[in-house]
Design an enzyme around this catalytic site. Structure first.
Site, PDB file in Angstrom:
ATOM      1  N   ASP A   1       4.551   1.251  10.811  1.00 42.38           N
ATOM      2  CA  ASP A   1       4.315   1.453   9.382  1.00 42.38           C
ATOM      3  C   ASP A   1       2.887   1.064   8.995  1.00 42.38           C
ATOM      4  O   ASP A   1       2.172   0.388   9.760  1.00 42.38           O
ATOM      5  CB  ASP A   1       5.318   0.638   8.569  1.00 42.38           C
ATOM      6  CG  ASP A   1       5.770   1.339   7.299  1.00 42.38           C
ATOM      7  OD1 ASP A   1       5.030   2.214   6.810  1.00 42.38           O
ATOM      8  OD2 ASP A   1       6.854   1.006   6.786  1.00 42.38           O
TER       9      ASP A   1
ATOM     10  N   ASP B   1       9.228   8.214   1.773  1.00 40.18           N
ATOM     11  CA  ASP B   1      10.237   7.189   1.525  1.00 40.18           C
ATOM     12  C   ASP B   1      11.337   7.705   0.603  1.00 40.18           C
ATOM     13  O   ASP B   1      12.387   7.075   0.487  1.00 40.18           O
ATOM     14  CB  ASP B   1       9.590   5.958   0.882  1.00 40.18           C
ATOM     15  CG  ASP B   1       8.855   5.092   1.896  1.00 40.18           C
ATOM     16  OD1 ASP B   1       8.981   5.339   3.111  1.00 40.18           O
ATOM     17  OD2 ASP B   1       8.144   4.160   1.469  1.00 40.18           O
TER      18      ASP B   1
END
Length: 739
Positions: free
Chosen positions: A479, A549
């Site tokens: 990430d 997301d």
């Protein structure tokens, strides 16, 4: 490139050896009499030549020409007036800022003595297999630029990059450097498509006319970003169509700050220049030093934007991905974030793993919260040691449990970041991007480690290498949750600090390459708060990407549709999460959520321990069905039948297996309108003479639909699916009958 001149003898025709991949062939040739270079691959010809001034000038980029077709000698455009003298608007392959040039240059620099003029002229070349190197040089300034061309024989996609070398005796500074420029024929009816977005709202497809002046797509964020993506498509004629029309398209393979500029000049010539973002850019070269640019890929088709996407998808699978030309299929994945967030414990993760295995999941991933003092996003980032309160005996018992359940094991990391509240930052506050004496702006309570520093690069590699060496891990979810700020590098000379924009990304790539070499069984996902780091550079070193997301299945139809214009379903992960969705509170059925996610790499991120037996049975059904169609969905040819862009009520896609034996149809109705029937769907890409039997994964079709019919029937008569209620969906599989 020192050997190039020796390989080019005056009047000699150098021909690259033809080669094949699959059923395609490519060739690179140089016609010494005409001084013309020609690349033929797939259904494309790309050609450029050396004009009378010695400049290297684009001649043709379009549908493949016959081998015997001659291309005219390169001639610079004529002067229109004293304001536009000869050479000012020449469509050069790589132009330096010097002389009378008025177009956007590929290279702008200045020397220590104040000179800012650089005029690049042909010097020499070399052809080898599927590669061509052309050296340009300013003999007086003693600057050389080596242009490299590569070509994919199947798709006709050409890769271009440049290496800039200081051959003088003084220091020079590069103010801007492109990888390449693509030149299109003069016309006034071009239009541009590009992708924009923001967090949870990525991959919006935009269209605008190409008019005199400039359109700039860029990221100044230090990484790829999601505000724009480094991809473009330009169509001639103004009417975009999935199946016909002339389309030029391209993508930049770079994961740092970037720029793609589309210019139309006074002659209606269109020029697409892409490379490092010139904003805040300066790269000093001492005598003998050089700078290598990223690769800027470009392709062409006369068969519409749909075919442009399919060519890009095939190119990525065959040439870009780490396991190319045969990338592995994405396993069905479970991720524990939504179920536990930071409240990670070994017993809870084991229960989740047990449940996931019963559903048919193949990879179990533990997300954030397993390391350091990581009980929230305020602390612990950078301290990559297992939290012994959560995992008293380390990760091994959980990993063994997961493996014993027949699943591979993955784990979340964000190694480029650090919390100020961490042992790492307290020990090395100088390791972050910063300007001496200035504020350090936080994003998500974290700062960016300066990977341009050798010690930081080695630290990041060492902690990840140790994590993988000490634990039997098969997958990293990598990430990256903020942009850059205060991009200083105080440890180097002030005149070299702006090299951080290049060196940081080079070191990121180096870490990924070394990890892959030392741990070849480990796969990696590129995630950046969703889709903020997706490009052909990072894709060359990772196995999959996280597009957003936002996991709302209706929003995801638009997000995944936009993503598919530039990037392959083979890398696009999509999760089934809870309802109501955490992003917008929208409620949807488990059927709708699964079918939306099955258009890419299927994952589950829901609170599965709370599912009912009926929901468990539904999940098992879809996971088993997905495994049967996975190869077609991930690696087949994608046809966008109905677009969900601009919040359209309908969405439909079809994936056709590369050998044509299977096709998968997904259809979605976001919102029913006035009892209107769902549009008839006309399949594409089938063998018209073959016969195909359909079966349903979910949904119904109109009464009287034949169970078996020819490809011509399904493509021309079409099929009617019965979708009427809001958030309804259907999925059908078509399989070829007989040979």
């Amino acid at each position: 490139m020192k050997r190039i001149r020796a390989l080019m003898v005056a009047g000699l025709l150098l021909v690259g050896s033809s080669f094949t991949e699959g059923h395609a062939a490519a060739s690179i040739r140089y016609d010494a009499a005409q001084r013309v270079f020609r690349i033929d691959a797939g259904q494309v010809t790309y050609a450029f030549g050396i004009n009378g001034d010695g400049a290297v000038q684009t001649l043709y980029w379009g549908s493949r020409l016959a081998a015997e077709d001659a291309l005219a000698v390169a001639v610079p455009p004529k002067s229109r007036s004293s304001f536009d003298p000869p050479g000012a608007n020449t469509p050069q392959e790589y132009a330096g800022w010097g002389g009378p040039i008025t177009v956007t240059p590929d290279l702008k620099l200045h020397f220590a003595d104040g000179n800012r003029d650089v005029i690049l002229r042909y010097d020499s070349h070399r052809i080898a297999g599927d590669g061509l190197d052309v050296r340009l040089r300013d003999a007086a300034a003693k600057v050389s630029v080596d242009l490299h061309y590569s070509v994919d024989p199947d798709t006709g996609i050409v890769g271009r990059s440049a290496r800039i070398e200081n051959q003088s005796t003084q220091v020079l500074t590069i103010d801007s450097a492109a990888a390449a420029s693509w030149n299109l024929p003069p016309a006034a009816d071009y239009s541009l498509r590009y992708l924009t977005g923001t967090w949870a709202s990525e991959w919006h497809l935009r269209t605008r006319a190409v008019t005199p002046g400039a359109t700039v797509l860029e990221s100044r964020r230090g990484s790829t970003g999601d505000e724009n993506n480094p991809w473009f498509a330009i169509e001639r004629g103004g009417e975009w169509n999935e199946s016909h029309g002339r389309v030029w398209f391209g993508a930049l393979a770079w994961s740092g700050s970037w720029s793609i500029r589309i210019d139309q000049d006074i002659l209606n010539q269109v020029r697409i220049t892409g490379g490092y973002n010139p904003f805040d850019f300066a790269y000093r070269l001492k005598p003998g030093e050089s700078l290598q640019t990223p690769v800027f890929y470009g392709g062409y088709t006369s068969n519409g934007i749909g075919e442009a996407s399919r060519l890009m998808h095939a190119f990525q699978r065959q040439r870009i991905l780490p396991q190319a030309p045969k990338p592995k299929l994405r396993p069905v994945l479970y991720n524990s974030w939504e179920a536990t967030e930071f409240k990670v414990t070994e017993p809870e993760q084991e229960r989740l793993a047990e449940k996931a295995a019963t559903l048919g999941v193949e990879r179990f991933v533990i997300d954030d919260g397993w390391f350091g003092a990581r009980n929230s996003d305020h602390a612990g980032l950078g301290d990559w040691t297992v939290n012994r309160e959560k995992f008293p005996n380390g990760l091994k018992p959980l990993i063994d449990k997961v493996h014993g359940l027949g699943m591979s094991f993955g784990i979340w990391v964000e190694p480029e970041m650090v919390n100020p509240d961490s042992d790492l930052y307290r020990k090395h506050p100088d390791w972050v991007l910063n300007f001496d004496g200035r504020q350090r702006s936080e994003g998500r309570n974290q700062l960016v480690l300066n990977l341009a520093r050798e010690d930081v690069r080695e630290y990041v590699f060492d902690v990840l290498d140790r994590l993988l060496s000490q634990n039997d891990i098969q997958f990293l979810k990598w990430d990256y949750n903020r942009n850059w700020s205060e991009p200083g590098w105080p440890q180097v000379a002030p005149e070299d600090q702006q090299k951080v924009y290049v060196v940081y990304v080079q070191h990121l790539y180096d870490i990924l390459r070394r990890l892959r070499a030392k741990h070849p069984g480990v796969e990696i996902e590129s995630c950046s708060g969703g889709g903020a780091r997706v490009d052909l550079g990072i894709m060359g070193l990772t196995d999959e990407v996280w597009p957003s997301d936002n996991t709302d299945p209706s929003d995801r139809l638009s997000i995944q549709d936009g993503f598919s214009y530039a990037y392959a379903p083979a890398v696009m992960m999509s999760w089934v999460t809870g309802s109501p969705n955490w992003v917008n509170g929208r409620q949807t059925s488990l059927d709708f959520r699964f079918l939306s996610s099955m258009q890419g790499g299927l994952g589950i991120g829901a609170k599965i321990l709370e599912w009912t037996p009926e929901e468990d049975a539904t999940a098992k059904h879809y996971i088993a069905a997905y495994k049967d169609i996975r190869a077609t969905v991930q690696q087949g040819r994608l046809y966008r039948l109905l677009s969900p862009q601009e919040r359209a009520p309908y969405s439909a896609t079809e994936s056709v297996a590369t050998e044509g034996g299977q096709a998968v149809l997904f259809a979605f109705l976001r919102q029913g309108q006035e009892a209107q029937a769902y549009p008839t769907l006309f399949l594409q890409g089938l063998d018209a003479k073959a016969r195909y039997r359909y079966r349903t994964i979910h949904g119904q079709v109109a009464a009287g639909t034949p169970e078996v019919a020819s490809g011509a029937y399904w493509m021309n008569h079409g099929i009617d699916v019965l979708l009427r209620t809001d958030m309804d969906a259907a999925a059908l599989v078509f399989e070829r009958v007989g040979n």
